[in-house]
Structure formats: structure tokens, C-alpha cells
Design a protein around this motif. Structure first.
Motif, PDB file in Angstrom:
ATOM      1  N   LEU A  51      -0.743   0.805  -3.735  1.00 57.46           N
ATOM      2  CA  LEU A  51      -0.898   1.718  -5.174  1.00 57.46           C
ATOM      3  C   LEU A  51      -1.659   2.833  -4.959  1.00 57.46           C
ATOM      4  O   LEU A  51      -1.453   3.945  -5.394  1.00 57.46           O
ATOM      5  CB  LEU A  51      -1.005   0.925  -6.221  1.00 57.46           C
ATOM      6  CG  LEU A  51       0.179  -0.035  -6.689  1.00 57.46           C
ATOM      7  CD1 LEU A  51      -0.482  -1.204  -7.907  1.00 57.46           C
ATOM      8  CD2 LEU A  51       1.337   0.509  -7.042  1.00 57.46           C
ATOM      9  N   MET A  52      -3.113   2.730  -4.283  1.00 57.72           N
ATOM     10  CA  MET A  52      -3.635   3.766  -4.078  1.00 57.72           C
ATOM     11  C   MET A  52      -3.255   4.955  -3.526  1.00 57.72           C
ATOM     12  O   MET A  52      -3.356   6.054  -3.490  1.00 57.72           O
ATOM     13  CB  MET A  52      -5.299   3.310  -3.731  1.00 57.72           C
ATOM     14  CG  MET A  52      -6.365   4.140  -3.945  1.00 57.72           C
ATOM     15  SD  MET A  52      -7.898   3.633  -3.624  1.00 57.72           S
ATOM     16  CE  MET A  52      -7.961   2.270  -4.591  1.00 57.72           C
ATOM     17  N   VAL A  53      -2.637   4.389  -2.211  1.00 58.07           N
ATOM     18  CA  VAL A  53      -2.042   5.402  -1.139  1.00 58.07           C
ATOM     19  C   VAL A  53      -0.835   6.350  -2.159  1.00 58.07           C
ATOM     20  O   VAL A  53      -1.135   7.429  -1.893  1.00 58.07           O
ATOM     21  CB  VAL A  53      -1.186   4.762  -0.178  1.00 58.07           C
ATOM     22  CG1 VAL A  53      -0.470   5.706   0.683  1.00 58.07           C
ATOM     23  CG2 VAL A  53      -2.598   4.092   0.967  1.00 58.07           C
ATOM     24  N   VAL A  54      -0.033   5.352  -2.788  1.00 61.90           N
ATOM     25  CA  VAL A  54       0.862   6.337  -3.582  1.00 61.90           C
ATOM     26  C   VAL A  54       0.072   7.249  -4.794  1.00 61.90           C
ATOM     27  O   VAL A  54       0.537   8.501  -4.851  1.00 61.90           O
ATOM     28  CB  VAL A  54       1.748   5.113  -4.295  1.00 61.90           C
ATOM     29  CG1 VAL A  54       3.023   5.979  -5.354  1.00 61.90           C
ATOM     30  CG2 VAL A  54       2.607   4.637  -3.467  1.00 61.90           C
ATOM     31  N   VAL A  55      -0.930   6.789  -5.336  1.00 62.69           N
ATOM     32  CA  VAL A  55      -1.538   7.560  -6.445  1.00 62.69           C
ATOM     33  C   VAL A  55      -2.070   8.925  -5.723  1.00 62.69           C
ATOM     34  O   VAL A  55      -1.887  10.008  -6.350  1.00 62.69           O
ATOM     35  CB  VAL A  55      -2.741   6.739  -6.952  1.00 62.69           C
ATOM     36  CG1 VAL A  55      -3.539   7.818  -7.977  1.00 62.69           C
ATOM     37  CG2 VAL A  55      -2.060   5.986  -8.069  1.00 62.69           C
ATOM     38  N   ILE A  56      -2.698   8.455  -4.528  1.00 58.94           N
ATOM     39  CA  ILE A  56      -3.518   9.597  -3.867  1.00 58.94           C
ATOM     40  C   ILE A  56      -2.730  10.607  -3.464  1.00 58.94           C
ATOM     41  O   ILE A  56      -2.529  11.839  -3.370  1.00 58.94           O
ATOM     42  CB  ILE A  56      -4.484   9.171  -2.947  1.00 58.94           C
ATOM     43  CG1 ILE A  56      -5.783   8.406  -3.454  1.00 58.94           C
ATOM     44  CG2 ILE A  56      -4.990  10.481  -2.040  1.00 58.94           C
ATOM     45  CD1 ILE A  56      -6.559   7.698  -2.638  1.00 58.94           C
ATOM     46  N   PHE A  57      -1.585  10.217  -2.384  1.00 56.55           N
ATOM     47  CA  PHE A  57      -0.892  11.150  -1.911  1.00 56.55           C
ATOM     48  C   PHE A  57       0.204  11.704  -2.633  1.00 56.55           C
ATOM     49  O   PHE A  57       0.619  12.955  -2.254  1.00 56.55           O
ATOM     50  CB  PHE A  57      -0.608  10.701  -0.353  1.00 56.55           C
ATOM     51  CG  PHE A  57      -1.539  10.343   0.386  1.00 56.55           C
ATOM     52  CD1 PHE A  57      -1.870  11.565   1.441  1.00 56.55           C
ATOM     53  CD2 PHE A  57      -1.910   8.973   0.536  1.00 56.55           C
ATOM     54  CE1 PHE A  57      -2.807  11.363   2.286  1.00 56.55           C
ATOM     55  CE2 PHE A  57      -3.060   8.985   1.439  1.00 56.55           C
ATOM     56  CZ  PHE A  57      -3.413  10.163   2.403  1.00 56.55           C
ATOM     57  N   ALA A  58       0.617  11.075  -3.561  1.00 57.71           N
ATOM     58  CA  ALA A  58       1.753  11.518  -4.343  1.00 57.71           C
ATOM     59  C   ALA A  58       0.857  12.719  -5.529  1.00 57.71           C
ATOM     60  O   ALA A  58       1.634  13.827  -5.748  1.00 57.71           O
ATOM     61  CB  ALA A  58       2.477  10.386  -5.302  1.00 57.71           C
ATOM     62  N   GLY A  59      -0.062  12.347  -5.955  1.00 60.31           N
ATOM     63  CA  GLY A  59      -0.841  13.143  -6.597  1.00 60.31           C
ATOM     64  C   GLY A  59      -1.386  14.462  -6.051  1.00 60.31           C
ATOM     65  O   GLY A  59      -1.205  15.640  -6.353  1.00 60.31           O
ATOM     66  N   VAL A  60      -1.839  14.293  -4.631  1.00 61.36           N
ATOM     67  CA  VAL A  60      -2.083  15.560  -3.815  1.00 61.36           C
ATOM     68  C   VAL A  60      -1.047  16.393  -3.669  1.00 61.36           C
ATOM     69  O   VAL A  60      -1.055  17.653  -3.770  1.00 61.36           O
ATOM     70  CB  VAL A  60      -2.800  15.095  -2.359  1.00 61.36           C
ATOM     71  CG1 VAL A  60      -2.916  15.987  -1.626  1.00 61.36           C
ATOM     72  CG2 VAL A  60      -4.224  14.404  -2.830  1.00 61.36           C
ATOM     73  N   ALA A  61       0.369  15.909  -3.224  1.00 61.09           N
ATOM     74  CA  ALA A  61       1.425  16.668  -3.141  1.00 61.09           C
ATOM     75  C   ALA A  61       1.768  17.387  -4.434  1.00 61.09           C
ATOM     76  O   ALA A  61       2.159  18.426  -4.379  1.00 61.09           O
ATOM     77  CB  ALA A  61       2.549  15.652  -2.548  1.00 61.09           C
ATOM     78  N   PHE A 137       4.823  11.187   1.600  1.00 62.78           N
ATOM     79  CA  PHE A 137       4.090  12.054   0.529  1.00 62.78           C
ATOM     80  C   PHE A 137       3.567  13.356   0.832  1.00 62.78           C
ATOM     81  O   PHE A 137       3.850  14.514   0.289  1.00 62.78           O
ATOM     82  CB  PHE A 137       3.282  11.466  -0.423  1.00 62.78           C
ATOM     83  CG  PHE A 137       4.074  10.361  -1.417  1.00 62.78           C
ATOM     84  CD1 PHE A 137       5.067  10.635  -2.206  1.00 62.78           C
ATOM     85  CD2 PHE A 137       3.802   9.095  -1.294  1.00 62.78           C
ATOM     86  CE1 PHE A 137       5.859   9.586  -3.019  1.00 62.78           C
ATOM     87  CE2 PHE A 137       4.387   8.036  -2.148  1.00 62.78           C
ATOM     88  CZ  PHE A 137       5.341   8.288  -2.679  1.00 62.78           C
ATOM     89  N   SER A 138       3.079  13.229   2.162  1.00 65.18           N
ATOM     90  CA  SER A 138       2.275  14.514   2.627  1.00 65.18           C
ATOM     91  C   SER A 138       3.365  15.627   3.183  1.00 65.18           C
ATOM     92  O   SER A 138       3.467  16.840   2.806  1.00 65.18           O
ATOM     93  CB  SER A 138       1.335  14.000   3.801  1.00 65.18           C
ATOM     94  OG  SER A 138       0.196  13.285   3.438  1.00 65.18           O
ATOM     95  N   VAL A 139       4.272  15.199   3.990  1.00 64.31           N
ATOM     96  CA  VAL A 139       5.405  16.099   4.086  1.00 64.31           C
ATOM     97  C   VAL A 139       5.986  16.633   2.999  1.00 64.31           C
ATOM     98  O   VAL A 139       6.463  17.759   3.057  1.00 64.31           O
ATOM     99  CB  VAL A 139       6.400  15.434   5.163  1.00 64.31           C
ATOM    100  CG1 VAL A 139       7.364  16.157   5.422  1.00 64.31           C
ATOM    101  CG2 VAL A 139       5.763  14.934   6.512  1.00 64.31           C
TER     102      VAL A 139
END
Length: 171
Positions: A51-61, A137-139
Motif C-alpha cells: 500500500l505504501m508503494v501505491v501511496v508514494i508512487f501514485a501520489g508522486v505521479a 505509476f512512475s511511467v
């Protein structure tokens, strides 16, 4: 086209918010279960990690695509007087390059994890899923950021020329 990008940004923000809410609920229930009933939720740390990966990378995107990141303007006034919009294009160009390099390295990490077929220790998930979500999410973030920069390019060139001519912005 801009409506599509705004919709994607909105989906990323909602997805990051839902993942953060799930992390909060999962942590709360796990702590109450552990200390109140001496029963914790099996695999909580790995679920929160995902979930943290989703929060961080979706949030950064989302934040990068919508240009809402934190900015520190130490030399902004001086740079704007010397070269109008130079700072904005330099920062955005540098950010885009760094973001693309990060996506590339995450892709390598995902492929290494996929080839090695390693699995997580507790829940036995494939390890490539975490960097895979980060790459996804990064792409999306890189594509939205680049599209946003291209969409504003014409408006900024008008602003640059108006500032140099002394006429002021005509947007």
C-alpha cells in the motif's frame, strides 16, 4: 485530451488516498488486535508495504503531473529578472529527466525480481509486484508530466516574449 489527463490525475489522487486510508485502517485494526486481543493480522507489514508503494508512487505521479510539488524559491526573484521562465523550464526539465531515470531503474529492478522468481517472506507474493507497481505509476507520471509540459509550452513562450518585450503577459 486535457480532460483525459485531468481524469487520470484524479484517479491517481483517489487511488493514493484510498491506499493511505487502507493503511490507516489496517494499522489501527492490527494494533487494536495485537494489544487488545493478543491477535495481530497475519502479513500486515507486507500489505502495508504494498500500500505504501501505491501511496508514494501514485501520489508522486499525481503531484508531479499537476505541478503541485513543494518548491523552494531562494533565487527565484533574481533568476526571473535575469532570464524570465528560465528557472521553470530548467526545474521542470531536470525533474522530468530524473523522474524518467527513476522509472528506468525501477524497471530494471522489477525485471531482476521477475527473473529471479523471488517471493516475499510472509505472504509469499512475487517480489516483482512492488517494483512493478512503482514502474506502472512512475511511467504514468512521466507521461502526464511530459504531456503537461508540452501543453503549456506555447503559453509559456508567449509569456517569455511578452516579458522580454516589456508588454507583460497576454494569457
Amino acid at each position: 485530451m486535457e480532460r483525459i489527463f485531468k481524469s487520470i490525475e484524479r484517479v491517481l489522487a483517489v487511488l493514493a488516498g484510498i491506499a493511505l486510508f487502507c493503511m490507516m485502517i489496517l494499522t489501527f485494526v492490527d494494533v487494536v488486535g495485537r494489544y487488545g486481543f493478543n491477535k495481530s493480522i497475519f502479513g500486515t507489514s507486507e500489505m502495508i508495504e504494498f500500500l505504501m508503494v501505491v501511496v508514494i508512487f501514485a501520489g508522486v505521479a499525481f503531484v508531479t503531473a499537476s505541478d503541485k510539488h513543494i518548491k523552494v524559491d531562494i533565487f527565484a526573484g533574481w533568476i526571473e529578472r535575469v532570464a524570465p521562465n528560465f528557472q521553470r523550464w530548467t526545474v521542470h526539465g531536470f525533474s522530468l529527466v530524473v523522474y524518467a531515470c527513476l522509472s528506468y531503474e525501477l524497471g530494471h529492478h522489477m525485471l531482476d525480481s521477475l527473473i529471479s522468481e523471488k517471493r516475499t517472506a510472509v505472504l509469499d507474493f512475487p517480489q516483482w509486484v512492488l517494483p512493478g507497481a512503482a514502474v506502472f505509476f512512475s511511467v504514468i507520471g512521466v507521461a502526464l508530466f511530459a504531456a503537461g509540459l508540452l501543453a503549456t509550452k506555447g503559453r509559456l513562450e508567449k509569456l517569455d516574449h511578452a516579458s522580454v518585450d516589456g508588454r507583460g503577459p497576454e494569457l
